[in-house]
Design a protein around this motif. Structure first.
Motif, PDB file in Angstrom:
ATOM      1  N   TYR A  31     -77.011 -38.451  29.662  1.00 31.73           N
ATOM      2  CA  TYR A  31     -78.115 -38.130  28.760  1.00 31.73           C
ATOM      3  C   TYR A  31     -79.442 -38.343  29.469  1.00 31.73           C
ATOM      4  O   TYR A  31     -79.688 -39.370  30.090  1.00 31.73           O
ATOM      5  CB  TYR A  31     -78.028 -39.012  27.515  1.00 31.73           C
ATOM      6  CG  TYR A  31     -79.203 -38.868  26.583  1.00 31.73           C
ATOM      7  CD1 TYR A  31     -79.459 -37.652  25.958  1.00 31.73           C
ATOM      8  CD2 TYR A  31     -80.045 -39.933  26.333  1.00 31.73           C
ATOM      9  CE1 TYR A  31     -80.531 -37.512  25.098  1.00 31.73           C
ATOM     10  CE2 TYR A  31     -81.118 -39.801  25.463  1.00 31.73           C
ATOM     11  CZ  TYR A  31     -81.359 -38.590  24.861  1.00 31.73           C
ATOM     12  OH  TYR A  31     -82.425 -38.448  24.010  1.00 31.73           O
ATOM     13  N   PRO A  33     -83.201 -38.657  28.426  1.00 31.14           N
ATOM     14  CA  PRO A  33     -84.069 -38.757  27.249  1.00 31.14           C
ATOM     15  C   PRO A  33     -85.362 -37.959  27.365  1.00 31.14           C
ATOM     16  O   PRO A  33     -85.943 -37.576  26.352  1.00 31.14           O
ATOM     17  CB  PRO A  33     -84.353 -40.264  27.139  1.00 31.14           C
ATOM     18  CG  PRO A  33     -84.052 -40.816  28.480  1.00 31.14           C
ATOM     19  CD  PRO A  33     -83.038 -39.919  29.112  1.00 31.14           C
ATOM     20  N   GLU A  36     -84.049 -34.394  26.596  1.00 34.06           N
ATOM     21  CA  GLU A  36     -83.119 -34.319  25.465  1.00 34.06           C
ATOM     22  C   GLU A  36     -81.935 -33.404  25.790  1.00 34.06           C
ATOM     23  O   GLU A  36     -81.556 -32.548  24.983  1.00 34.06           O
ATOM     24  CB  GLU A  36     -83.828 -33.813  24.204  1.00 34.06           C
ATOM     25  CG  GLU A  36     -84.723 -34.829  23.552  1.00 34.06           C
ATOM     26  CD  GLU A  36     -83.949 -35.835  22.723  1.00 34.06           C
ATOM     27  OE1 GLU A  36     -83.119 -35.426  21.904  1.00 34.06           O
ATOM     28  OE2 GLU A  36     -84.171 -37.038  22.930  1.00 34.06           O
ATOM     29  N   ARG A  60     -79.465 -30.208  22.923  1.00 30.48           N
ATOM     30  CA  ARG A  60     -79.016 -30.951  21.733  1.00 30.48           C
ATOM     31  C   ARG A  60     -78.484 -29.984  20.669  1.00 30.48           C
ATOM     32  O   ARG A  60     -79.099 -28.996  20.336  1.00 30.48           O
ATOM     33  CB  ARG A  60     -80.156 -31.764  21.147  1.00 30.48           C
ATOM     34  CG  ARG A  60     -79.696 -32.620  19.956  1.00 30.48           C
ATOM     35  CD  ARG A  60     -80.777 -33.548  19.462  1.00 30.48           C
ATOM     36  NE  ARG A  60     -81.046 -34.648  20.366  1.00 30.48           N
ATOM     37  CZ  ARG A  60     -80.291 -35.749  20.474  1.00 30.48           C
ATOM     38  NH1 ARG A  60     -79.206 -35.876  19.746  1.00 30.48           N
ATOM     39  NH2 ARG A  60     -80.630 -36.704  21.307  1.00 30.48           N
ATOM     40  N   TRP A  66     -72.376 -32.970  22.396  1.00 24.75           N
ATOM     41  CA  TRP A  66     -73.470 -33.571  21.636  1.00 24.75           C
ATOM     42  C   TRP A  66     -72.956 -34.236  20.371  1.00 24.75           C
ATOM     43  O   TRP A  66     -73.443 -35.302  19.975  1.00 24.75           O
ATOM     44  CB  TRP A  66     -74.535 -32.526  21.293  1.00 24.75           C
ATOM     45  CG  TRP A  66     -75.559 -32.418  22.377  1.00 24.75           C
ATOM     46  CD1 TRP A  66     -75.698 -31.409  23.280  1.00 24.75           C
ATOM     47  CD2 TRP A  66     -76.574 -33.374  22.676  1.00 24.75           C
ATOM     48  NE1 TRP A  66     -76.745 -31.686  24.123  1.00 24.75           N
ATOM     49  CE2 TRP A  66     -77.297 -32.882  23.772  1.00 24.75           C
ATOM     50  CE3 TRP A  66     -76.944 -34.598  22.134  1.00 24.75           C
ATOM     51  CZ2 TRP A  66     -78.374 -33.566  24.343  1.00 24.75           C
ATOM     52  CZ3 TRP A  66     -78.010 -35.283  22.690  1.00 24.75           C
ATOM     53  CH2 TRP A  66     -78.709 -34.769  23.779  1.00 24.75           C
TER      54      TRP A  66
END
Length: 175
Positions: A31, A33, A36, A60, A66
């Protein structure tokens, strides 16, 4: 235990899933951040051979990976053709998607349908927990190294300040 980055842990995990757990089609997605997205980080040799080339990052909500990541749930598909997401899957097979905490997901698969047993799922749970612990350790060590560097910089600044202050105090005292 010797891995010094999440990427190194991911590579070790992909290799171990293929060679120890017996799932030849393995991808570890970490992942990110900032964007995303789930980024393909490590791919088993068999997965690379079956679908060579660059793997896309997953946005996402567009894939089952996901779903597993967001819900923290293991997903088991005995037939990959029943999966309804934005990934084009050809052929047949089974797939297990294991969340790896806040780090990403581990996707394990085989070209045989109905090939994932309850024992496989339990082994995957234990394995994913160990991968998560290894990635947590790497993150803690990285944070500690950053703190140590910051403390070293602060100590250097304090040493310079003390040296200047000492020099500035010596002159008036000499006079």
């Amino acid at each position: 235990l010797t891995a010094d980055s999440r990427e190194a842990v991911a590579a070790t995990a992909a290799n171990a899933v293929e060679n120890v757990l017996g799932f030849p089609l393995t991808t570890v997605r970490l992942y990110d951040p900032e964007t995303e997205r789930l980024l393909p980080t490590a791919v088993s040799a068999a997965a690379e051979a079956s679908t060579p080339g660059t793997r896309p990052a997953y946005e996402r909500g567009e894939t089952i990976q996901w779903d597993a990541f967001d819900d923290g749930e293991f997903l088991v598909y005995q037939d990959i053709q029943v999966i309804d997401d934005d990934v084009d899957r050809t052929g047949s097979g089974s797939m297990l998607v294991a969340p790896v905490g806040e780090h990403g997901v581990l996707t394990m698969g085989t070209e045989q349908e109905a090939a994932i047993s309850e024992t496989d799922v339990e082994l995957a749970r234990v394995f994913a927990a160990n991968v998560e612990a290894a990635m947590d350790r790497v993150e803690r060590e990285r944070t500690l190294r950053e703190r140590e560097r910051e403390l070293e910089r602060q100590n250097e600044r304090l040493d310079r300040f003390a040296s200047v202050l000492s020099h500035d105090l010596r002159n008036p005292l000499s006079i």
